[in-house]
Design a protein around this motif. Sequence first.
Motif, PDB file in Angstrom:
ATOM      1  N   THR A  29       0.836  -1.211   0.000  1.00 17.11           N
ATOM      2  CA  THR A  29       0.000   0.000   0.000  1.00 17.11           C
ATOM      3  C   THR A  29       0.869   1.259   0.000  1.00 17.11           C
ATOM      4  OG1 THR A  29      -1.460  -1.297   1.443  1.00 17.11           O
ATOM      5  CG2 THR A  29      -2.130   0.942   0.974  1.00 17.11           C
ATOM      6  N   VAL A  30       1.760   1.327  -0.950  1.00 22.61           N
ATOM      7  CA  VAL A  30       2.678   2.464  -1.064  1.00 22.61           C
ATOM      8  C   VAL A  30       1.935   3.681  -1.599  1.00 22.61           C
ATOM      9  CG1 VAL A  30       4.731   3.340  -2.252  1.00 22.61           C
ATOM     10  CG2 VAL A  30       4.678   0.981  -1.412  1.00 22.61           C
ATOM     11  N   ASN A  31       2.187   4.827  -0.980  1.00 24.90           N
ATOM     12  CA  ASN A  31       1.580   6.079  -1.413  1.00 24.90           C
ATOM     13  C   ASN A  31       2.623   6.901  -2.169  1.00 24.90           C
ATOM     14  OD1 ASN A  31       0.217   8.457  -1.779  1.00 24.90           O
ATOM     15  ND2 ASN A  31       0.024   8.958   0.393  1.00 24.90           N
ATOM     16  N   LEU A  32       2.489   6.960  -3.475  1.00 22.95           N
ATOM     17  CA  LEU A  32       3.477   7.671  -4.290  1.00 22.95           C
ATOM     18  C   LEU A  32       3.372   9.184  -4.164  1.00 22.95           C
ATOM     19  CD1 LEU A  32       3.634   5.616  -7.616  1.00 22.95           C
ATOM     20  CD2 LEU A  32       5.107   5.480  -5.614  1.00 22.95           C
ATOM     21  N   ASN A  33       2.330   9.667  -3.508  1.00 19.87           N
ATOM     22  CA  ASN A  33       2.206  11.113  -3.304  1.00 19.87           C
ATOM     23  C   ASN A  33       3.365  11.655  -2.474  1.00 19.87           C
ATOM     24  OD1 ASN A  33      -0.196  11.020  -4.683  1.00 19.87           O
ATOM     25  ND2 ASN A  33      -1.460  10.969  -2.842  1.00 19.87           N
ATOM     26  N   ASP A  34       3.971  10.769  -1.667  1.00 19.09           N
ATOM     27  CA  ASP A  34       5.060  11.194  -0.789  1.00 19.09           C
ATOM     28  C   ASP A  34       6.390  11.315  -1.524  1.00 19.09           C
ATOM     29  OD1 ASP A  34       3.219  11.120   1.240  1.00 19.09           O
ATOM     30  OD2 ASP A  34       3.773   9.117   1.908  1.00 19.09           O
ATOM     31  N   LEU A  35       6.471  10.741  -2.714  1.00 25.33           N
ATOM     32  CA  LEU A  35       7.733  10.765  -3.453  1.00 25.33           C
ATOM     33  C   LEU A  35       7.807  12.014  -4.329  1.00 25.33           C
ATOM     34  CD1 LEU A  35       8.146   7.043  -4.574  1.00 25.33           C
ATOM     35  CD2 LEU A  35       9.207   8.197  -2.648  1.00 25.33           C
ATOM     36  N   VAL A  36       8.896  12.743  -4.183  1.00 24.65           N
ATOM     37  CA  VAL A  36       9.054  13.990  -4.943  1.00 24.65           C
ATOM     38  C   VAL A  36      10.005  13.804  -6.120  1.00 24.65           C
ATOM     39  CG1 VAL A  36       8.583  15.444  -2.953  1.00 24.65           C
ATOM     40  CG2 VAL A  36      10.927  14.718  -3.396  1.00 24.65           C
ATOM     41  N   PHE A  37      10.410  12.567  -6.372  1.00 24.26           N
ATOM     42  CA  PHE A  37      11.379  12.299  -7.430  1.00 24.26           C
ATOM     43  C   PHE A  37      10.701  12.251  -8.794  1.00 24.26           C
ATOM     44  CE2 PHE A  37      12.739  10.220  -3.501  1.00 24.26           C
ATOM     45  CZ  PHE A  37      13.970  10.828  -3.315  1.00 24.26           C
ATOM     46  N   GLN A  38      11.460  12.630  -9.812  1.00 23.98           N
ATOM     47  CA  GLN A  38      10.972  12.569 -11.184  1.00 23.98           C
ATOM     48  C   GLN A  38      12.080  12.061 -12.097  1.00 23.98           C
ATOM     49  OE1 GLN A  38       9.036  16.079 -12.687  1.00 23.98           O
ATOM     50  NE2 GLN A  38       7.923  16.466 -10.795  1.00 23.98           N
ATOM     51  N   ASN A  39      11.650  11.515 -13.244  1.00 19.04           N
ATOM     52  CA  ASN A  39      12.579  11.091 -14.295  1.00 19.04           C
ATOM     53  C   ASN A  39      13.613  10.070 -13.817  1.00 19.04           C
ATOM     54  OD1 ASN A  39      11.357  12.882 -16.168  1.00 19.04           O
ATOM     55  ND2 ASN A  39      12.563  14.569 -15.318  1.00 19.04           N
ATOM     56  N   LEU A  40      13.148   9.091 -13.057  1.00 19.18           N
ATOM     57  CA  LEU A  40      14.025   8.022 -12.594  1.00 19.18           C
ATOM     58  C   LEU A  40      14.049   6.888 -13.608  1.00 19.18           C
ATOM     59  CD1 LEU A  40      12.628   7.767  -8.944  1.00 19.18           C
ATOM     60  CD2 LEU A  40      14.658   9.035  -9.655  1.00 19.18           C
ATOM     61  N   ASP A  41      15.141   6.122 -13.594  1.00 20.66           N
ATOM     62  CA  ASP A  41      15.093   4.880 -14.358  1.00 20.66           C
ATOM     63  C   ASP A  41      14.453   3.815 -13.469  1.00 20.66           C
ATOM     64  OD1 ASP A  41      17.067   3.572 -12.725  1.00 20.66           O
ATOM     65  OD2 ASP A  41      18.668   4.452 -13.932  1.00 20.66           O
ATOM     66  N   ILE A  42      14.202   2.655 -14.027  1.00 22.64           N
ATOM     67  CA  ILE A  42      13.407   1.655 -13.314  1.00 22.64           C
ATOM     68  C   ILE A  42      14.123   1.122 -12.071  1.00 22.64           C
ATOM     69  CG2 ILE A  42      14.211  -0.388 -14.582  1.00 22.64           C
ATOM     70  CD1 ILE A  42      10.546   0.383 -13.767  1.00 22.64           C
ATOM     71  N   THR A  43      15.447   1.000 -12.140  1.00 23.55           N
ATOM     72  CA  THR A  43      16.215   0.498 -10.996  1.00 23.55           C
ATOM     73  C   THR A  43      16.203   1.502  -9.855  1.00 23.55           C
ATOM     74  OG1 THR A  43      17.654  -0.756 -12.486  1.00 23.55           O
ATOM     75  CG2 THR A  43      18.454  -0.388 -10.254  1.00 23.55           C
ATOM     76  N   GLN A  44      16.353   2.780 -10.179  1.00 17.06           N
ATOM     77  CA  GLN A  44      16.288   3.826  -9.155  1.00 17.06           C
ATOM     78  C   GLN A  44      14.911   3.853  -8.504  1.00 17.06           C
ATOM     79  OE1 GLN A  44      17.319   7.076 -11.780  1.00 17.06           O
ATOM     80  NE2 GLN A  44      19.372   7.276 -10.895  1.00 17.06           N
TER      81      GLN A  44
END
Length: 259
Positions: A90-105
């Motif tokens: 139940t991960v909430n991606l609203n908390d992540l401020v990252f953008q333009n990551l590759d899949i491993t990151q």
Amino acid sequence: CVRTRLYDDVMLILNNYEFPYKKLKEDGCMEMMKKRFVNKNINENYLNQLCTNICTQFNMKFIENLFKCLSRIDNLREFEYIIQFCSEKTVNLNDLVFQNLDITQMKSLVEIDYLCKKIKFNGEKQTSRDDLFNNLHILMKKKWTFNQLDELIESFNSSYSNQKFENFLNILKLLNQYNLSFSQHVKCNQIIRDSKNFVEQLKGLNRLIIENNFQLKGKVKNPTELLIELEEINANNPTSVKYIRTELPKELEEIKRKD
């Protein structure tokens, strides 16, 4: 995405589909997903099934945040893992401020974000939370796995009753500073879980660090230098400093004799 579709396209879907929102959602998800695939020759049936799975498990806000974080998808297995992980945890991606990551990151950051939330915060500043995130990230780069770090947190949470956020952060810093190998995770867990308080945890980990130091051929530090470093890193804990000055040298001699 759905908001940028041409008016005529949207009206066509609204007029011709029994569940237009579902169709708009799936079309939007498919469009965002295809834009990020490095391999453009993926089986269409597989893509449709993957898109359906994503849309069934998550709302549109989550889907938009997911693809906002990702710049490219070059590993389908890891992408599927992220989807499954976010659903199960139940991960909430609203908390992540990252953008333009590759899949491993993206995989690492989603896992670390989940791990951070398992540690109880008690009014700590954002800088301390960032410090926790960064130290977990460094350990992952040193080949500690998600499961090993998850076990480490579980061991800490199940240890003595008055755990503090700063204590766990200090443990992570200790592991990082002395490059304690992921192969030592079982011993780390046992020390953290079985200790009656934070001081005992530090004592056990300091001893493990010294044992580990003598097992690293070609990387062995001078014992005196190592004791000084351990005293410096434990400077805020007088009991640990006393242990390092009085008891640890004796244990060090014992370890050297066994070695």
